[in-house]
Design an enzyme around this catalytic site. Structure first.
Site, PDB file in Angstrom:
ATOM      1  N   CYS A  34       0.838  -1.210   0.000  1.00 18.22           N
ATOM      2  CA  CYS A  34       0.000   0.000   0.000  1.00 18.22           C
ATOM      3  C   CYS A  34       0.873   1.261   0.000  1.00 18.22           C
ATOM      4  CB  CYS A  34      -0.894  -0.037   1.230  1.00 18.22           C
ATOM      5  SG  CYS A  34      -1.781   1.494   1.569  1.00 18.22           S
ATOM      6  N   CYS A  37      -0.035   3.888   2.559  1.00 14.13           N
ATOM      7  CA  CYS A  37       0.404   3.448   3.897  1.00 14.13           C
ATOM      8  C   CYS A  37       1.853   3.838   4.130  1.00 14.13           C
ATOM      9  CB  CYS A  37       0.264   1.933   4.048  1.00 14.13           C
ATOM     10  SG  CYS A  37      -1.416   1.309   3.939  1.00 14.13           S
TER      11      CYS A  37
END
Length: 112
Positions: A34, A37
Protein backbone atom coordinates in the site's frame (compact mmCIF):
# COMPACT_ATOMS: atom_id res chain seq x y z
CA UNK A 1 11.89 15.58 17.59
CA UNK A 2 12.85 12.48 15.65
CA UNK A 3 10.35 9.84 14.62
CA UNK A 4 9.76 6.78 16.75
CA UNK A 5 9.35 3.38 15.12
CA UNK A 6 5.89 2.01 15.81
CA UNK A 7 5.57 -1.54 17.15
CA UNK A 8 3.57 -4.14 15.27
CA UNK A 9 0.93 -6.04 17.23
CA UNK A 10 -0.66 -9.44 16.70
CA UNK A 11 -3.82 -11.23 17.82
CA UNK A 12 -1.81 -12.46 20.81
CA UNK A 13 -0.46 -9.04 21.85
CA UNK A 14 -3.65 -7.09 21.08
CA UNK A 15 -5.29 -7.52 24.53
CA UNK A 16 -2.24 -6.31 26.48
CA UNK A 17 -1.21 -3.54 24.07
CA UNK A 18 -4.67 -2.17 23.27
CA UNK A 19 -7.51 -3.43 25.47
CA UNK A 20 -5.56 -3.12 28.74
CA UNK A 21 -3.70 0.06 27.83
CA UNK A 22 -3.73 2.81 30.45
CA UNK A 23 -3.95 5.56 27.81
CA UNK A 24 -5.49 5.95 24.36
CA UNK A 25 -4.08 3.79 21.55
CA UNK A 26 -3.94 4.62 17.85
CA UNK A 27 -3.84 1.53 15.64
CA UNK A 28 -2.61 1.93 12.06
CA UNK A 29 -3.80 -0.88 9.77
CA UNK A 30 -1.48 -1.12 6.77
CA UNK A 31 0.04 -3.39 4.11
CA UNK A 32 3.47 -3.46 2.52
CA UNK A 33 2.01 -3.12 -0.98
CA UNK A 34 0.00 0.00 0.00
CA UNK A 35 1.72 3.16 -1.25
CA UNK A 36 -0.45 5.57 0.83
CA UNK A 37 0.40 3.45 3.90
CA UNK A 38 4.11 3.92 3.26
CA UNK A 39 3.54 7.66 2.75
CA UNK A 40 1.70 8.15 6.05
CA UNK A 41 3.95 5.91 8.20
CA UNK A 42 6.61 8.62 8.83
CA UNK A 43 3.83 10.97 9.96
CA UNK A 44 2.43 8.34 12.32
CA UNK A 45 5.93 7.77 13.69
CA UNK A 46 6.33 11.52 14.29
CA UNK A 47 3.02 11.61 16.15
CA UNK A 48 4.11 8.61 18.23
CA UNK A 49 7.29 10.44 19.24
CA UNK A 50 5.66 13.80 19.90
CA UNK A 51 2.80 12.37 21.97
CA UNK A 52 4.62 9.45 23.61
CA UNK A 53 3.54 10.65 27.07
CA UNK A 54 -0.21 10.54 26.30
CA UNK A 55 -0.78 8.22 23.33
CA UNK A 56 0.34 4.71 22.42
CA UNK A 57 0.68 4.00 18.70
CA UNK A 58 0.81 0.51 17.19
CA UNK A 59 0.39 -0.96 13.72
CA UNK A 60 -1.20 -4.06 12.23
CA UNK A 61 -0.12 -5.56 8.92
CA UNK A 62 -3.42 -6.75 7.43
CA UNK A 63 -1.64 -9.47 5.44
CA UNK A 64 -0.07 -10.97 8.57
CA UNK A 65 -3.05 -10.39 10.88
CA UNK A 66 -6.22 -10.81 8.79
CA UNK A 67 -8.24 -11.71 11.88
CA UNK A 68 -7.54 -8.36 13.55
CA UNK A 69 -8.35 -6.55 10.32
CA UNK A 70 -11.62 -8.46 9.92
CA UNK A 71 -12.59 -7.88 13.56
CA UNK A 72 -12.25 -4.14 12.97
CA UNK A 73 -14.07 -4.17 9.63
CA UNK A 74 -10.99 -3.03 7.71
CA UNK A 75 -11.74 -3.08 3.97
CA UNK A 76 -9.22 -0.46 2.82
CA UNK A 77 -5.83 0.75 4.02
CA UNK A 78 -4.41 2.80 5.53
CA UNK A 79 -7.05 2.66 8.21
CA UNK A 80 -6.91 3.93 11.76
CA UNK A 81 -8.79 3.01 14.92
CA UNK A 82 -8.51 4.85 18.24
CA UNK A 83 -9.10 2.90 21.43
CA UNK A 84 -9.60 4.45 24.85
CA UNK A 85 -10.54 2.63 28.03
CA UNK A 86 -10.44 -0.69 26.15
CA UNK A 87 -13.09 0.35 23.61
CA UNK A 88 -12.91 1.60 20.02
CA UNK A 89 -13.79 5.30 20.06
CA UNK A 90 -13.21 6.38 16.48
CA UNK A 91 -11.92 5.30 13.10
CA UNK A 92 -11.11 6.62 9.65
CA UNK A 93 -9.61 5.47 6.38
CA UNK A 94 -7.00 7.14 4.21
CA UNK A 95 -3.67 8.89 4.39
CA UNK A 96 -3.77 12.44 5.66
CA UNK A 97 -1.29 15.21 6.48
CA UNK A 98 0.00 15.51 10.03
CA UNK A 99 -2.28 18.39 11.04
CA UNK A 100 -5.35 16.41 9.93
CA UNK A 101 -4.29 13.35 11.93
CA UNK A 102 -3.63 15.51 14.99
CA UNK A 103 -7.06 17.06 14.61
CA UNK A 104 -8.69 13.61 14.51
CA UNK A 105 -6.69 12.64 17.61
CA UNK A 106 -7.13 15.92 19.51
CA UNK A 107 -9.74 14.55 21.91
CA UNK A 108 -7.29 11.81 22.99
CA UNK A 109 -3.91 13.55 23.05
CA UNK A 110 -4.33 15.07 26.48
CA UNK A 111 -5.74 11.95 28.19
CA UNK A 112 -3.76 9.62 30.43
Amino acid sequence: MSATPVDSITEQTFPARVLQAKRPVLIQFWALWCHPCRMVTPIVEELAAEHADTLDVVKVDIEEEPGLAARHGITAVPAFVVYADGEPKGSWVGAAPKHALEQKLSAYLGRR
